[in-house]
Scaffold this motif. Sequence first.
Motif, short mmCIF file in Angstrom:
data_model
loop_
_atom_site.label_atom_id
_atom_site.label_comp_id
_atom_site.label_asym_id
_atom_site.label_seq_id
_atom_site.Cartn_x
_atom_site.Cartn_y
_atom_site.Cartn_z
N TRP A 108 -35.02 27.29 -5.40
CA TRP A 108 -35.25 25.99 -4.77
C TRP A 108 -34.36 24.89 -5.32
CZ3 TRP A 108 -37.20 21.07 -6.03
CH2 TRP A 108 -37.47 20.26 -4.91
N PRO A 111 -30.02 25.70 -5.20
CA PRO A 111 -29.32 25.55 -3.92
C PRO A 111 -29.19 24.10 -3.45
CG PRO A 111 -30.95 27.31 -3.80
CD PRO A 111 -31.21 26.57 -5.07
N ARG A 112 -29.99 23.19 -4.00
CA ARG A 112 -29.96 21.80 -3.57
C ARG A 112 -29.14 20.89 -4.49
NH1 ARG A 112 -34.10 24.32 -1.69
NH2 ARG A 112 -34.97 23.68 0.32
N HIS A 114 -26.12 20.94 -5.34
CA HIS A 114 -24.79 20.58 -4.85
C HIS A 114 -24.84 19.26 -4.10
CE1 HIS A 114 -20.70 21.06 -3.43
NE2 HIS A 114 -21.11 20.90 -2.18
N GLY A 115 -25.89 19.07 -3.29
CA GLY A 115 -26.04 17.82 -2.55
C GLY A 115 -26.22 16.63 -3.48
N TRP A 288 -34.56 11.55 -5.06
CA TRP A 288 -33.84 12.61 -4.35
C TRP A 288 -34.65 13.89 -4.33
CZ3 TRP A 288 -32.16 17.20 -6.70
CH2 TRP A 288 -31.43 18.04 -5.87
N GLU A 292 -36.20 15.93 -1.09
CA GLU A 292 -35.90 17.33 -0.81
C GLU A 292 -37.19 18.14 -0.66
OE1 GLU A 292 -33.01 19.02 -0.36
OE2 GLU A 292 -31.96 17.09 -0.31
N CYS A 295 -38.86 17.43 2.76
CA CYS A 295 -38.18 18.15 3.83
C CYS A 295 -38.49 19.64 3.78
CB CYS A 295 -36.68 17.92 3.75
SG CYS A 295 -36.16 16.21 4.03
N PHE A 296 -38.52 20.18 2.56
CA PHE A 296 -38.79 21.60 2.37
C PHE A 296 -40.20 21.95 2.82
CE2 PHE A 296 -39.86 25.18 -0.65
CZ PHE A 296 -38.98 26.10 -0.09
#
Length: 307
Positions: A108, A111-112, A114-115, A288, A292, A295-296
């Motif tokens: 979880w 992968p996030r 990077h944003g 942030w 996330e 949204c998830f």
Amino acid sequence: MPLRLPPLSSLRFFEAAGRHQSFKLAAAELNVTPSAVSHGIVGLEQALGVELFMREPRGLTLTPEGADYLSYIAEAFSLIAIGTQRLPDNRADRAIAVSCAPTVASRWLLPRLHGFCQRWPKLNVSVDTSQRQVGFPVDGFDFAIRMSRAPVAGAAWTRLFGERLVPVCSPAYRDTLADPAGNVDLRRATLIHVSPASEDWQAWLDGTGTAGIEPSGGLRFDTIQLAFEAAAAGLGVALGRRPLVDRDLAAGTLVEASPKAMAAETAYWLVSSEAADHRPSLLGFKRWLLKEAKCFGTAAGPGTTAG
């Protein structure tokens, strides 16, 4: 007349050993040897003229004097840590320190990231997956992501997302459990357990009203990730934790071994240090992360029980 203060290093050893009730765990936390912790505390006891621990064959326990002393030392370290965190920190290399369980980190958080790095390229993030107990603010972490049924006193807790439990296994293993009509008999399955999980097979059996399955046997692993990998390797049936297992189901490396799913009582929570709302970098990271998670959770859908 100057205050009589013991060596700070010995007090640090004592605080960690008292909190863990273990020289070994304290040594692992402080990145020293258990012998160093033991010698440091012996020196502290000699300097104070008081026995702080009872060393017994079954383990380590604080003496009444040690327990009383620990309350003062722990509070003192917390005050030092809080005062330090509240200082302005303009260092460019100051990393945001996050403690996170391995499976959530890899499936979880990672992968996030990077944003986040694209949005704040000058901010560094340090992720620790050792799963050790985190003490705010002494341990130096800004955030921790933890699984819990409810918030725990002593820090700021914000719910991230919940889970749904559903049995999963490899396609080939499911075939070995299916009759000619395609019905899967979990009574013949090897169950894969996650040892630290508070909700495991017994919770799923009770929550879905499934009878006739003995939940005590099978394979045991210390992380959810290893349980998923064991299931994908055809070693048995694990409890999939949606939405963390969704990518495996989408890829076909794992399939549902039963249509019965239940909402877990536990959820993932963001635990924040006191400084999180005072430093712009930490507040930005927190906002942030919560965005996330929202949204998830929305994409994953509500965690309702299905029969």
